[in-house]
Design an enzyme around this catalytic site. Structure first.
Site, PDB file in Angstrom:
ATOM      1  N   LYS A   9     -17.952  -5.217  -6.170  1.00 25.93           N
ATOM      2  CA  LYS A   9     -17.694  -6.174  -7.247  1.00 25.93           C
ATOM      3  C   LYS A   9     -17.291  -5.435  -8.543  1.00 25.93           C
ATOM      4  CE  LYS A   9     -20.803  -9.740  -5.375  1.00 25.93           C
ATOM      5  NZ  LYS A   9     -21.934 -10.657  -5.668  1.00 25.93           N
ATOM      6  N   TYR A  49     -15.936 -18.442  -3.143  1.00 27.89           N
ATOM      7  CA  TYR A  49     -17.311 -18.871  -3.406  1.00 27.89           C
ATOM      8  C   TYR A  49     -17.476 -20.391  -3.295  1.00 27.89           C
ATOM      9  CZ  TYR A  49     -19.000 -14.235  -4.873  1.00 27.89           C
ATOM     10  OH  TYR A  49     -19.409 -12.916  -4.903  1.00 27.89           O
ATOM     11  N   ASN A 112     -24.683  -7.579  -8.888  1.00 32.40           N
ATOM     12  CA  ASN A 112     -25.357  -6.943  -7.752  1.00 32.40           C
ATOM     13  C   ASN A 112     -24.428  -6.108  -6.887  1.00 32.40           C
ATOM     14  OD1 ASN A 112     -23.990  -8.962  -6.500  1.00 32.40           O
ATOM     15  ND2 ASN A 112     -25.790 -10.067  -5.762  1.00 32.40           N
ATOM     16  N   HIS A 115     -20.443  -7.524  -2.315  1.00 30.43           N
ATOM     17  CA  HIS A 115     -20.426  -8.760  -1.528  1.00 30.43           C
ATOM     18  C   HIS A 115     -20.250  -8.393  -0.065  1.00 30.43           C
ATOM     19  CE1 HIS A 115     -19.372 -12.725   0.029  1.00 30.43           C
ATOM     20  NE2 HIS A 115     -18.465 -12.078   0.740  1.00 30.43           N
ATOM     21  N   GLU A 126     -13.250 -15.084   5.133  1.00 31.51           N
ATOM     22  CA  GLU A 126     -13.055 -14.212   3.977  1.00 31.51           C
ATOM     23  C   GLU A 126     -12.000 -13.138   4.251  1.00 31.51           C
ATOM     24  OE1 GLU A 126     -17.107 -13.044   3.152  1.00 31.51           O
ATOM     25  OE2 GLU A 126     -17.613 -15.059   2.422  1.00 31.51           O
TER      26      GLU A 126
END
Ligand code: DAT
Ligand code: MG
Length: 148
Positions: A9, A49, A112, A115, A126
């Protein structure tokens, strides 16, 4: 062989973690099938998302994932979807075990670092969202004979 979609990310890219994260999956014995540094357009972020559309944090999530470049990857191997999730660590920072990526680097639930697809269906979806068929490379790796 099973494939999964993983992505460093924007916080991971800014914190120079592309190398460390990629190295963990390489050392484990998984095979890289595709990778690219890219900026995510808002529409793609919203689609990616989509399952969180009704959540209160959705806007923040889309803003964050489009706030800088990400490093998108497809990795291949036996049980790679579930194994990568284990290597990533739990979503809640306090529950992410030391030694996992989030356990080693994440402090907040939002920033975080990584992904990873959470099921066969999401992996397929995805990978299709982020990669063209021709961006994925099918090749032999001799070292796989020492892993399988
Ligand atoms: P994961 O990324 O572990 O698959 P998820 O799919 O439940 O977790 O959520 C997607 C991302 O949304 C997650 O990486 C961080 C963010 N997020 C999840 N729960 C959140 C919350 N309660 N508040 C803020 N951001 C959250
Ligand atoms: Mg998820």
């Amino acid at each position: 062989m099973e494939k999964t979609f993983l992505m460093v990310k924007p916080d991971g890219v800014q914190r120079n973690l592309i190398g460390d994260i990629t190295a963990r999956f390489e050392r484990k014995g998984f095979k890289l099938a595709g990778a690219k540094l890219m900026a995510i357009p808002t529409e793609l972020a919203e689609e990616h998302y989509g399952e969180h559309k009704e959540k209160p944090f959705f806007g923040e999530l889309v803003d964050f994932i489009t706030s800088g470049p990400v490093f998108a990857m497809v990795w291949e191997g036996e049980d790679v979807i579930a194994t990568a999730r284990t290597m990533m660590g739990a979503t809640k920072p306090a529950e992410a075990a030391p030694g996992t990526i989030r356990g080693d680097y994440g402090v907040t639930v939002g920033k975080n670092v990584i992904h990873g697809s959470d099921s066969k269906e999401s992996a397929e979806r995805e990978i299709g969202l982020f990669f063209d068929e021709k961006e994925l490379v099918d090749y032999e790796k001799d070292s796989l004979n020492w892993i399988y």
